[in-house]
Design a protein around this motif. Structure first.
Motif, PDB file in Angstrom:
ATOM      1  N   MET A 192       8.470 -39.892  72.435  1.00 34.73           N
ATOM      2  CA  MET A 192       7.276 -40.184  71.648  1.00 34.73           C
ATOM      3  C   MET A 192       6.222 -40.873  72.505  1.00 34.73           C
ATOM      4  SD  MET A 192       9.471 -41.704  68.445  1.00 34.73           S
ATOM      5  CE  MET A 192       8.190 -41.737  67.199  1.00 34.73           C
ATOM      6  N   ARG A 193       6.355 -40.722  73.823  1.00 30.50           N
ATOM      7  CA  ARG A 193       5.425 -41.316  74.770  1.00 30.50           C
ATOM      8  C   ARG A 193       5.258 -42.819  74.494  1.00 30.50           C
ATOM      9  NH1 ARG A 193       3.127 -36.279  73.878  1.00 30.50           N
ATOM     10  NH2 ARG A 193       1.290 -37.001  72.740  1.00 30.50           N
ATOM     11  N   SER A 194       4.034 -43.342  74.506  1.00 33.24           N
ATOM     12  CA  SER A 194       3.854 -44.792  74.383  1.00 33.24           C
ATOM     13  C   SER A 194       4.251 -45.318  73.007  1.00 33.24           C
ATOM     14  CB  SER A 194       2.395 -45.166  74.669  1.00 33.24           C
ATOM     15  OG  SER A 194       1.515 -44.470  73.804  1.00 33.24           O
ATOM     16  N   TYR A 195       4.354 -44.443  72.026  1.00 32.23           N
ATOM     17  CA  TYR A 195       4.757 -44.862  70.682  1.00 32.23           C
ATOM     18  C   TYR A 195       6.211 -45.315  70.628  1.00 32.23           C
ATOM     19  CZ  TYR A 195       0.475 -42.933  68.614  1.00 32.23           C
ATOM     20  OH  TYR A 195      -0.829 -42.686  68.268  1.00 32.23           O
ATOM     21  N   LYS A 196       6.983 -45.007  71.679  1.00 30.06           N
ATOM     22  CA  LYS A 196       8.397 -45.363  71.670  1.00 30.06           C
ATOM     23  C   LYS A 196       8.637 -46.858  71.563  1.00 30.06           C
ATOM     24  CE  LYS A 196       9.813 -43.460  75.575  1.00 30.06           C
ATOM     25  NZ  LYS A 196       8.546 -43.008  76.205  1.00 30.06           N
ATOM     26  N   LYS A 197       7.680 -47.663  72.039  1.00 27.36           N
ATOM     27  CA  LYS A 197       7.929 -49.099  72.060  1.00 27.36           C
ATOM     28  C   LYS A 197       7.886 -49.723  70.674  1.00 27.36           C
ATOM     29  CE  LYS A 197       3.117 -50.094  73.318  1.00 27.36           C
ATOM     30  NZ  LYS A 197       2.255 -50.531  74.421  1.00 27.36           N
ATOM     31  N   LEU A 198       7.403 -48.990  69.670  1.00 24.97           N
ATOM     32  CA  LEU A 198       7.293 -49.591  68.345  1.00 24.97           C
ATOM     33  C   LEU A 198       7.852 -48.732  67.218  1.00 24.97           C
ATOM     34  CD1 LEU A 198       6.380 -51.992  66.690  1.00 24.97           C
ATOM     35  CD2 LEU A 198       4.048 -51.091  66.700  1.00 24.97           C
ATOM     36  N   MET A 199       7.565 -47.443  67.214  1.00 21.58           N
ATOM     37  CA  MET A 199       7.945 -46.622  66.065  1.00 21.58           C
ATOM     38  C   MET A 199       9.448 -46.627  65.766  1.00 21.58           C
ATOM     39  SD  MET A 199       5.694 -43.205  65.526  1.00 21.58           S
ATOM     40  CE  MET A 199       3.992 -43.313  64.943  1.00 21.58           C
ATOM     41  N   PRO A 200      10.334 -46.409  66.758  1.00 17.43           N
ATOM     42  CA  PRO A 200      11.766 -46.396  66.430  1.00 17.43           C
ATOM     43  C   PRO A 200      12.245 -47.727  65.848  1.00 17.43           C
ATOM     44  CG  PRO A 200      11.388 -45.444  68.599  1.00 17.43           C
ATOM     45  CD  PRO A 200      10.106 -46.088  68.181  1.00 17.43           C
ATOM     46  N   LEU A 201      11.747 -48.838  66.379  1.00 22.31           N
ATOM     47  CA  LEU A 201      12.187 -50.150  65.914  1.00 22.31           C
ATOM     48  C   LEU A 201      11.656 -50.460  64.519  1.00 22.31           C
ATOM     49  CD1 LEU A 201      14.004 -52.332  67.015  1.00 22.31           C
ATOM     50  CD2 LEU A 201      12.011 -53.427  68.041  1.00 22.31           C
ATOM     51  N   LEU A 202      10.458 -49.987  64.197  1.00 22.11           N
ATOM     52  CA  LEU A 202       9.933 -50.170  62.842  1.00 22.11           C
ATOM     53  C   LEU A 202      10.844 -49.509  61.819  1.00 22.11           C
ATOM     54  CD1 LEU A 202       6.097 -49.517  63.284  1.00 22.11           C
ATOM     55  CD2 LEU A 202       7.173 -51.688  62.671  1.00 22.11           C
ATOM     56  N   THR A 203      11.407 -48.380  62.197  1.00 22.70           N
ATOM     57  CA  THR A 203      12.334 -47.675  61.304  1.00 22.70           C
ATOM     58  C   THR A 203      13.682 -48.369  61.252  1.00 22.70           C
ATOM     59  OG1 THR A 203      11.230 -45.579  61.805  1.00 22.70           O
ATOM     60  CG2 THR A 203      13.436 -45.454  60.868  1.00 22.70           C
ATOM     61  N   THR A 218       4.926 -45.092  60.723  1.00 20.78           N
ATOM     62  CA  THR A 218       5.986 -44.393  61.449  1.00 20.78           C
ATOM     63  C   THR A 218       5.866 -42.875  61.347  1.00 20.78           C
ATOM     64  OG1 THR A 218       7.432 -44.616  59.517  1.00 20.78           O
ATOM     65  CG2 THR A 218       7.629 -46.290  61.234  1.00 20.78           C
ATOM     66  N   ASN A 219       4.748 -42.376  60.835  1.00 20.50           N
ATOM     67  CA  ASN A 219       4.550 -40.930  60.721  1.00 20.50           C
ATOM     68  C   ASN A 219       4.127 -40.375  62.075  1.00 20.50           C
ATOM     69  OD1 ASN A 219       3.526 -38.298  60.216  1.00 20.50           O
ATOM     70  ND2 ASN A 219       3.099 -38.824  58.083  1.00 20.50           N
ATOM     71  N   TRP A 220       5.114 -40.004  62.867  1.00 21.68           N
ATOM     72  CA  TRP A 220       4.874 -39.552  64.239  1.00 21.68           C
ATOM     73  C   TRP A 220       4.006 -38.291  64.290  1.00 21.68           C
ATOM     74  CZ3 TRP A 220       4.397 -39.893  69.175  1.00 21.68           C
ATOM     75  CH2 TRP A 220       4.676 -38.833  70.033  1.00 21.68           C
ATOM     76  N   GLU A 221       4.255 -37.356  63.372  1.00 21.42           N
ATOM     77  CA  GLU A 221       3.498 -36.100  63.388  1.00 21.42           C
ATOM     78  C   GLU A 221       2.007 -36.359  63.164  1.00 21.42           C
ATOM     79  OE1 GLU A 221       6.259 -36.625  61.648  1.00 21.42           O
ATOM     80  OE2 GLU A 221       7.675 -35.366  62.788  1.00 21.42           O
ATOM     81  N   LEU A 222       1.681 -37.223  62.201  1.00 23.48           N
ATOM     82  CA  LEU A 222       0.278 -37.513  61.931  1.00 23.48           C
ATOM     83  C   LEU A 222      -0.332 -38.318  63.078  1.00 23.48           C
ATOM     84  CD1 LEU A 222      -2.092 -37.263  59.987  1.00 23.48           C
ATOM     85  CD2 LEU A 222      -1.298 -39.364  58.847  1.00 23.48           C
ATOM     86  N   ALA A 223       0.426 -39.251  63.626  1.00 24.92           N
ATOM     87  CA  ALA A 223      -0.078 -40.036  64.755  1.00 24.92           C
ATOM     88  C   ALA A 223      -0.430 -39.126  65.926  1.00 24.92           C
ATOM     89  CB  ALA A 223       0.949 -41.077  65.183  1.00 24.92           C
ATOM     90  N   GLN A 224       0.416 -38.140  66.194  1.00 23.87           N
ATOM     91  CA  GLN A 224       0.133 -37.229  67.295  1.00 23.87           C
ATOM     92  C   GLN A 224      -1.051 -36.317  67.014  1.00 23.87           C
ATOM     93  OE1 GLN A 224       1.674 -37.128  70.624  1.00 23.87           O
ATOM     94  NE2 GLN A 224       1.564 -39.085  69.564  1.00 23.87           N
ATOM     95  N   GLN A 225      -1.241 -35.991  65.757  1.00 26.93           N
ATOM     96  CA  GLN A 225      -2.384 -35.166  65.381  1.00 26.93           C
ATOM     97  C   GLN A 225      -3.701 -35.927  65.567  1.00 26.93           C
ATOM     98  OE1 GLN A 225      -2.186 -33.626  61.331  1.00 26.93           O
ATOM     99  NE2 GLN A 225      -4.418 -33.615  61.191  1.00 26.93           N
TER     100      GLN A 225
END
Length: 278
Positions: free
Chosen positions: A103-114, A205-212
């Protein structure tokens, strides 16, 4: 004259790098327990081009004057095999290494939020020096003001006459702080950002929308996510001097985002979510 000035600046920078490397080699800090009522997690991510200097930053984070309950390094599944032994060795000092999709730079937060929505999470970057009181300074502001978002470094957004964000080049970059909360404080990840439970909208945590909407600007995405809750951020009160172990000649995502990338992604967020106002 410009050449001499730049040469002197580079020489001083290299001297600071040597001093900080020496400080880390001799640093021996046993952190005090934190005073939060929630778990405290320091979280960061990295990828192979940053691996050669990664252990330096990790040692900074593991030897803070306030001790986190967890310090987690998130690595994309495809990159885990290349992780250096000197990073693996830090697991004995409390480092946790976790894998997730790329998830590139999002890895530092998104997985832990979940994984830990009940935690207070402080994110960090993987290529800079952090002093031993870095974490304590962020926690002090959080506890003193009761704010859910606190950053060690931030920009102050400029607005157009119509009240919308002006172009990124008009902002007060690495703004002087004060601890006053404001909707115009734009936290930047390099100084560390604290997110208390409930700081971000559930859609964070909506990775698809964040990437869009924000494919290269997680700072923009998470700024909107905390503003959607009605939150304001504060800084720790001083301009933060960023010390990178190795200067990236390409500038990385910073160059992409500064050259119009942030403006395009901010426009996409306004189109999708609207502008929450200052």
């Amino acid at each position: 004259m410009n050449f001499i000035r730049e040469w002197n600046r580079a020489r001083k920078y290299r001297k600071r790098i040597r001093r900080c490397r020496s400080e880390i080699a001799t640093r021996s800090v046993i952190g005090d327990p934190h005073q939060l009522t929630t778990p405290l997690v320091v979280s960061l991510t990295s990828y192979p081009p940053r691996y050669p200097e990664l252990a330096l930053t990790l040692r900074c984070l593991l030897q803070q004057t306030v001790k986190a309950d967890r310090t987690v390094l998130w690595i994309a599944e495809k990159d885990i095999a290349a992780l250096p032994a000197e990073v693996r060795d830090l697991e004995k000092d409390g480092l946790e290494i976790a894998t997730c999709p790329d998830m590139r730079s999002y890895k530092k937060l998104m997985p832990l939020l979940t994984e830990m929505p009940e935690a207070t999470i402080v994110t960090a970057d993987d290529d800079v020096h952090y002093g031993p009181d870095w974490l304590a300074s962020i926690l002090d502001v959080h506890m003193d003001l009761g704010l859910k978002v606190v950053c060690g470094r931030g920009h102050r957004m400029a607005l157009t006459p119509e009240g919308f964000p002006d172009t990124y080049d008009k902002w007060d970059q690495n703004a002087p702080g004060g601890r006053e909360p404001s909707g115009l404080i734009f936290p930047t990840g390099v100084g560390g950002i604290l997110y208390a439970p409930g700081a971000l909208a559930p859609i964070a945590t909506n990775w698809e929308l964040a990437q869009q909407l924000c494919p290269t600007a997680d700072d923009v995405w998470f700024y909107w996510m905390h503003r959607l809750t009605g939150g304001r951020a504060a800084m720790t009160g001083e301009r933060r001097r960023v010390l990178e172990w190795v200067k990236d000649p390409t500038g990385g995502l910073l160059t992409v985002n500064s050259a119009g990338g942030n403006d395009n992604q901010i426009a996409a967020m306004i189109d999708h979510f609207g502008w929450p106002g200052p």
